[in-house]
Every structure is written in structure tokens, then in C-alpha cells.
Scaffold this active site. Sequence first.
Site, mmCIF file in Angstrom:
data_model
loop_
_atom_site.group_PDB
_atom_site.id
_atom_site.type_symbol
_atom_site.label_atom_id
_atom_site.label_comp_id
_atom_site.label_asym_id
_atom_site.label_seq_id
_atom_site.Cartn_x
_atom_site.Cartn_y
_atom_site.Cartn_z
ATOM 1 N N SER A 625 0.847 -1.183 0.000
ATOM 2 C CA SER A 625 0.000 0.000 0.000
ATOM 3 C C SER A 625 0.892 1.246 0.000
ATOM 4 C CB SER A 625 -0.967 -0.033 1.181
ATOM 5 O OG SER A 625 -2.017 0.870 0.993
ATOM 6 N N ASP A 711 -9.842 -3.504 -5.721
ATOM 7 C CA ASP A 711 -9.296 -2.661 -4.659
ATOM 8 C C ASP A 711 -9.803 -1.234 -4.850
ATOM 9 O OD1 ASP A 711 -7.799 -1.322 -2.767
ATOM 10 O OD2 ASP A 711 -5.922 -2.318 -3.286
ATOM 11 N N HIS A 746 -8.723 -4.574 -1.275
ATOM 12 C CA HIS A 746 -7.415 -4.119 -0.807
ATOM 13 C C HIS A 746 -6.749 -5.167 0.071
ATOM 14 C CE1 HIS A 746 -4.449 -0.983 -0.160
ATOM 15 N NE2 HIS A 746 -4.531 -1.135 1.147
#
Length: 774
Positions: A625, A711, A746
Site C-alpha cells: 500500500s 481494490d 485491498h
Amino acid sequence: MTSEQPTRPSSPSSETSSPASPPPVPPHPVAPRRPVERTFHGHTFSDPYEWLREKDSPEVRAHLEAENAYSEAVTADLAPLRERIYGEIKSRTRETDLSVPGRHGDWWYFARTVEGGEHQVFCRVPVANPADWSPPSVEPGVELSGEEVLLDANAASRDHEFYSLGAFSVSDDGSRLAWSEDTAGDERFTVRVRDLATGELLADRVEQTSYGAFLTPDAAQLIYTVVDESWRPYRVYRHTVGQDAAGDELLFQEDDPGMWLGAELSADKQWLMLSSSCSEYSEYRILRLDELAAHAPSASTSADDAARPLELPWRTVLSRQDRVLYEVEPIRLAGGEHLLLSHDADAPNGRISLLPLADAGRPLAQLPLVDVVPASDATRVESCVPTATHLVVALREETTPRVRLIPRVAVERLVSEVEQGGGAQDAKLLAGTEAAFDEELYSAAVLSAEYENPVVRVSYTSFVTPPRVYDIPTGEPGADALDEFGVGEPVLRREATVLGGYRREDYTVERDWAVAEDGTRIPVSLVRRADLDPAVPAPVLQYAYGSYEISTDPAFSISRLSLLDRGVVWAVAHVRGGGELGRAWYENGKKQTKANTFTDFVAVTRHLAARPDVAANRIAVMGGSAGGLLVGAVLNLAPELYCGALAAVPFVDALTSMLMPELPLTALEWEEWGNPVESAEVYEYMRSYSPYENVRDTAYPPVLAVTSLNDTRVLYVEPAKWVAELRARTAHPETVLLRCEMAGGHGGASGRYAQWRDTAWEYAWLARQLGVAG
């Protein structure tokens, strides 16, 4: 993403044993270059791969499928190693693990994880003896007397490729359960309600909600949040159980696109609290639940009424104009009503203060704040929750998270003395007490602090100690078996079982310090097997996150053992942008100082490479991320330092995303990165480090980027574009891989077995780069 293991999507397909003779490796996919120009602040960027943003395009889908096929083909020889690592993770994990029952009202609540099940089964049993606070002993496969299954998430997920729970709320009286489910991976949830007395699934169905949803204490109403088109929680609604969700009433709407709206109950369950916040300031408004109940739900609500918030007597605590980042809890002390504030006014590391309820809403400069925990350069105050007898404070000292207990009697005395014009205070009791642990680097956190319960439940873990659960008895100071702080000896309720003969003494943890370009000392945590010969240089997997004031705290990982046992040293670089060393550590790694995050990481790498026990040519980088942004940035800064790079759901096209307010969460992210739409200075600064725009013609190490099509936080298009650009520039394009989960979000896969296979896939690839795949 606070742990050292980044969140990742699952494998596109399950692993099987490798074929006797692998098929010929196809050529790597080549994305066509179709330049699209973007102009801001007099600068034009020609983006050759922006066309990959068309998620529903058959060509884009075909390209992602080709990437998956290529990644599988070029790593087919790693299939046996993947199976071994998956087997190691599985064999070390007790598949029938369970949680420690927690007491809420007249019931003990717990979760079972059964062998073969991807998800948990949520259960409860009635409290047999109200005076006994020892939780019942739960054994795998043994049903307790009176045990009820509240929700079997394995059964609920059976018809879905993806399944994730959002909310899970049982009413105070135990009569109803509300829970929410995401079956697409896009973090949009559907709330359902069950009557626990009858087991009946009620007709209530609230769709398109955000994470937050909970029942009021009387079980009559459900409070939930919804998101706007940019995935920002911005509305809070009230749903009356038993009525059609079409008539749900809007309680509040947050119109500032840079603020995130949340809802919760106060610790004493007497107030509804709404928070509008960003990373730099917040605003709370609170409402007594009896005032909410007095505003009876409408029998019918028109479309116009549904779009307008109800007129309710909200109390604003501190206005957002004061630019204070804070949390609040109503509390009754010395016979009066007060607000307990955890805030950063004149205290970058936070302080805890009391404010009379009657003064809520006044300008900060006029408030008669009384400090309970004063500001400190050495202590970062993170939160405070009151119970009937204590203040439970989460704080950080010397990089590690801790829990401090302060008896309310000391706070009562403080308030009385202030109201009487001064006097001596019991400084020792106000300083509170902490449980003593035998490790230098550990993480202690509050698991539960129910208002009326005479125990505070705390978690404990370290890099080598599996997670533990402790109950700390609390009560009036000096009571039976309690010390002068009203605290008893911690009772170990459970330590997570690691099978296969794990012994923590077989591993060592070391704190090292590197020096950044500007002279700043950067903490580094090193984990390795204790029997490694220090005279033999070892490979290193270096991890960091470094954003949002999120710290990479000591935490145990079963999967990490598979790398440690192969001789890999796990190194965590606690770079600026995280929160390990207080608010200033974060502030010096965000917005216009963001580059410190990346140069700190490189400085740590150079420091490790200079150690005689580290193989300088076998250091790999990993992050996910915002940590994936770090991976991309450091590869552009110093690709020669790394033998491989794993980027999970990486935020590598940061500038493009921050220039698109219509994307999910972008406006909220401006508080972290700056607003390049309005500021030419921010634009130029982000352009200087955004990984995708700074890929250059050089020899990059092998790269594995993993992402997910659904995501909503870091769109799949970012790593897809980055991989295409890396291939066009690097000397070895065939070593750059992209794996895209075509279902999920995600966090990737929702089941534990799929996640284990995913981890095994990635660790096998890393093992190859680190030279330990044999």
C-alpha cells in the site's frame, strides 16, 4: 497496515504440485503505449499507459489475465517450494484455534476457527456465576453447556467468491445481533439483523453501508454510515429495527470532502458520538441517547425529508476551526459532568485533559482545561477510555505501544482540588501504572475495557512471542488483591499455539540504529535465528511502511518463520512517516518532507550492508500500500542496493491519483500528501518522487507487484502502469511480474487458506531472489 506482513490479494489460482516438465515460458506481456497528456501548473506529463484504467474494457481484462499467466509460467519451477512453505504455515497453525471468551452483559462471547474453515464461527454461552470473571474454557470440537452459534461465517460465505465481515454488534441485553457483509471486495456492506432469542433472521436489510454499524443499547435502532461517490464516509443514519430501510433517517451529513465521518457509542453507553476528522484535526458532536430516543422515528419519510438531517440537539465539543486533533469521552467526576479529551492542543505528542461539559463548544483559548496526563516529548498519548474505576490509556514510549491504568479516584481528587482553588495532588496515583513485561521490544494494546467490568483485557506480543491475552483485575485502590492503583496481577488467559515445536529462544531480536543523510538516528529491528553464524553474511528482507503515523510494532508471524528458518534476517526500518518516535517522527515524513521516508530506508539499507553479518548483495525490499510507494521510490533512488522487490497493492502512481478528486478517498488523502491540484509546489514535490513518473533507464532488480481488480483504496491500474513502465525501461524486463487477483479488494482474499497460499507464493519468489530457494 500496521504489521510487518503487508495486506495482499490472493493468488489468481490455487497452487498444485509442479508438472514433470514445465511448459515453455511465453514472452512477457507488452502493454501498448497510447500517450495521454495531463497538464497542471504549466507542466505536461505524457502518460503512455493511462488506458489501463478502463477496468471493464475487454482489452484491459485480457492484459491482466496475460500478466497472471506470465507470472505463473515464469515461476512454475517454484511450485514445489510454494507447497513446502504453504505446508509449513499450515502445519504450524492450530486450525481449530479459538478466541478467549469476553464478557458482555449476561453472556460470554467467543469465536471458533474450525479445521477446513476459511472464516470464524461466532458463539456465546450464558454467564453461570455473575461474580466469577474467569472466562469459560473452550476446547476444539467440544460444545459448552448452553452454547449458541450467532453467526457461522463459513456457511455465510459458501455461495460467494469473496466474503468479509464489516460490523458485528450484539445489543447490550443480548437480544439482537447486527452484522454486515461485503461479498465483492469493494468495501460496500449489507447489514442484516437476527433475533437471538428465536434465531429468526429479520427482514431488515440495509445495503451500501460503510464499515461502521451498531445497535443502540435497547436493540431498537441501528446506527450506520454510508460513503459518497469517492468512498468517503459522509452520512450517519438511524434505522429502526422492523421497519423498511427506505425510511431510515439521516442524523448528520459531513459536507467537507476532506473529512471522514464516524459514529460510536460512548464508553458508558449514554451518548452517541459523531467524529469528523482528518489526519490533522477533528470535530466531535455528541448527543445523549435519551435525546435521540425522544425524537421518535417517523412512520413515513419523504424523499425530501430523507435528504435532510434531523434537527437534533447536538453538542459540538471543539470546533474544527480550533484545528485540534482529539478524541472525547463524557465522564462524571466529583458529582459533575465532564469531557475527557485526548488531544494535541499545545502538545504534538498528545495530552489528556478534562473539560466541564457546560464549556463544550467554546473557543479553545477560553477553555479551562485541566491536565490528567500532561504533554511530554518522551510519551506519545494515543487514546484514553474510561471505565467505572480507571482511565485506560494507550500510549507509546521508546517506540513501543503500552497500556497505562490511572485510578479514577486520583482524577476525582484532581477535579475537587481544582474546583476548590488548588491544593496538593496525588502525583503518584495520577501517573498510573503499567504491567511489567520481560522483553525490550514488545507491543501491548487494549483489547477491551467494558465500562462496568472489573477487568481490562490486554494483548501482548513481540517478534518472537506469539500473541497473548491477559486480563488485568481492576477496582478500588487497596481492595482485596489489588494494589494502591486498584490494579491486580495480570492473568494470562491464552497464548496463541504455534505447532511444530516452536521455541522463542531459537530466535533473537536486536535493536540497531542507522543514521540518515541529515544525521537523524533511525531505529531498526532485526529478527533472526539464534544459531546463525555471525561470521557468515546472511540475506536480509527489509520491510517498512512509513505513512499515516502508523507504526510497524513488534508482532509475531507464523509465516515469517519460513523465511527465518531458511537463514533470512527480517529487518524492519522504522522510517519517518510512521509513529514510532512520536508525532514529530510522523510530521517529518509527510507532505513536503515525504522524501525523508525514502532516504531513511536507503540509509538503513546502506547501514545493514556495511554490517559483517549481512550479505550486501542479498538485500530485498518489501512493502504494501503506502509501503508499496516506498518500494517504488527507493528502487528509483538506489536500485543497485536490492536483489529483489515485492510491492503489495502499491501506491506507485501517487501524483496521478492525488490529481483526481473523483477517485475514492483522494480528497481525504490530501492531508497526508498535500494537494497538487491547488498547489504548484506540492505538484512539483510529488512529481519528484512519485514512482511511476520517475522510472528511469537502468538495471532494476526483479520486481513482483501484486494487486486486486476490486481494490478501492489503491486501484489496480497503479501497479499495472508501473509494471509496464518498468518493463519498458529496465535492462531485464522479463524479471518484472504482476499478479492481479480478479476478485477481492485491498486486503485480497477473505479466507485464511487462500491467504496462506498467497503468502507462500510471494515468499517462494523472495526466497529465490535471496538465494535460499534450495
